[in-house]
Write a protein that holds these residues in place. Structure first.
Motif, PDB file in Angstrom:
ATOM      1  N   LEU A  70       0.825  -1.207   0.000  1.00 19.17           N
ATOM      2  CA  LEU A  70       0.000   0.000   0.000  1.00 19.17           C
ATOM      3  C   LEU A  70       0.859   1.258   0.000  1.00 19.17           C
ATOM      4  N   LYS A  71       1.917   1.264   0.771  1.00 17.06           N
ATOM      5  CA  LYS A  71       2.795   2.434   0.816  1.00 17.06           C
ATOM      6  C   LYS A  71       3.439   2.704  -0.542  1.00 17.06           C
ATOM      7  N   GLU A  72       3.708   1.633  -1.298  1.00 17.67           N
ATOM      8  CA  GLU A  72       4.358   1.789  -2.601  1.00 17.67           C
ATOM      9  C   GLU A  72       3.400   2.309  -3.669  1.00 17.67           C
ATOM     10  N   VAL A  73       2.125   1.937  -3.583  1.00 20.53           N
ATOM     11  CA  VAL A  73       1.200   2.277  -4.667  1.00 20.53           C
ATOM     12  C   VAL A  73       0.373   3.531  -4.392  1.00 20.53           C
ATOM     13  N   CYS A  74       0.324   3.974  -3.136  1.00 21.46           N
ATOM     14  CA  CYS A  74      -0.541   5.102  -2.794  1.00 21.46           C
ATOM     15  C   CYS A  74       0.191   6.434  -2.902  1.00 21.46           C
ATOM     16  N   GLY A  75      -0.507   7.406  -3.458  1.00 19.87           N
ATOM     17  CA  GLY A  75       0.000   8.757  -3.518  1.00 19.87           C
ATOM     18  C   GLY A  75      -0.699   9.628  -2.492  1.00 19.87           C
ATOM     19  N   GLU A  76      -0.476  10.932  -2.567  1.00 16.19           N
ATOM     20  CA  GLU A  76      -1.054  11.839  -1.577  1.00 16.19           C
ATOM     21  C   GLU A  76      -2.572  11.953  -1.701  1.00 16.19           C
TER      22      GLU A  76
END
Length: 225
Positions: free
Chosen positions: A151-157
């Motif tokens: 999730l941290k890798e694929v999510c943006g702001e």
């Protein structure tokens, strides 16, 4: 293999359920082989909460897609690109369902194991996604570190993350693990079309707020002070 027709607020979707796919270690049938009620809840929830998020023109990722019902619902709601991901044995069933619904031009299917360093090439090509959908993934606390990493890798702001789940004893443990990883957790009203259906009484929809978003909010609050 069985075929089901599911209607999500007037949108018909054909779903292939696999009955011959088993875990290579335990020999048990893979639970993602068939439709779970949490997938039905999430699909109906996104269809009835379009004032919360407009899917038209957006890029959507489904993690632990299983049969891919929520992701394909997003495609029916106008998403320009949907990426359905799960472990390799479930990929053929997902592809059959995508083909049966005529969504091949907008819906991709890829293998993805949570926590792996290498993301599917098509997900990399799409860049940051606008929304992440997950159903019935909050059942094993030991899997949450890998899920959090992905999730941290694929999510943006601006990425929205929604997870629908049957509430079990392990659910709170899973949420606690995600909080330890820096995610904010918000339980959302799960009414569908203004009604609360009895069949979903023991289910919940959560919004997960990625760490980079919570950090931005904390920084903004400090600036205002």
């Amino acid at each position: 293999m069985s075929i089901k027709e599911i209607y999500i607020f007037g949108n018909k979707l054909v779903i292939y359920e696999l009955d011959d796919v088993c875990d290579s270690v335990s020999g048990r049938a893979l639970t993602g082989s068939w439709i779970w009620d949490s997938a039905l809840l999430l699909s109906n929830w996104i269809a009835t909460h379009r004032q919360t998020f407009e899917f038209a023109g957006k890029t959507v990722l489904e993690l632990g897609a299983g049969t891919g019902l929520p992701g394909m619902t997003a495609a029916r709601l106008g998403a320009k690109r949907v990426i359905l991901t799960d472990i390799e044995p479930l990929v053929p069933g997902l592809r059959k369902s995508v083909e049966a619904n005529g969504l091949g031009e907008r819906v991709w299917v890829s293998r993805l194991v949570w926590g792996c360093d290498e993301l599917p090439s098509r997900l990399v090509e799409s860049g940051e996604v606008d929304a992440v959908l997950m159903s019935d993934v909050l059942f094993d606390a030991e899997e949450m570190a890998g899920l959090a990493k992905t999730l941290k890798e694929v999510c943006g702001e601006g990425t929205k993350v929604w997870a629908a789940t049957e509430v079990r004893e392990s659910t709170s443990d899973c949420l606690a693990e995600l909080e330890e990883e820096g995610f904010g957790i918000v339980e959302l009203p799960s009414q569908l079309g203004g009604e609360s259906l009895d069949c979903f009484d023991n289910f919940a929809v959560f919004q997960l707020i990625p760490p980079k978003q919570t950090q931005f909010e904390d920084h903004s609050a400090q600036m205002e002070e």
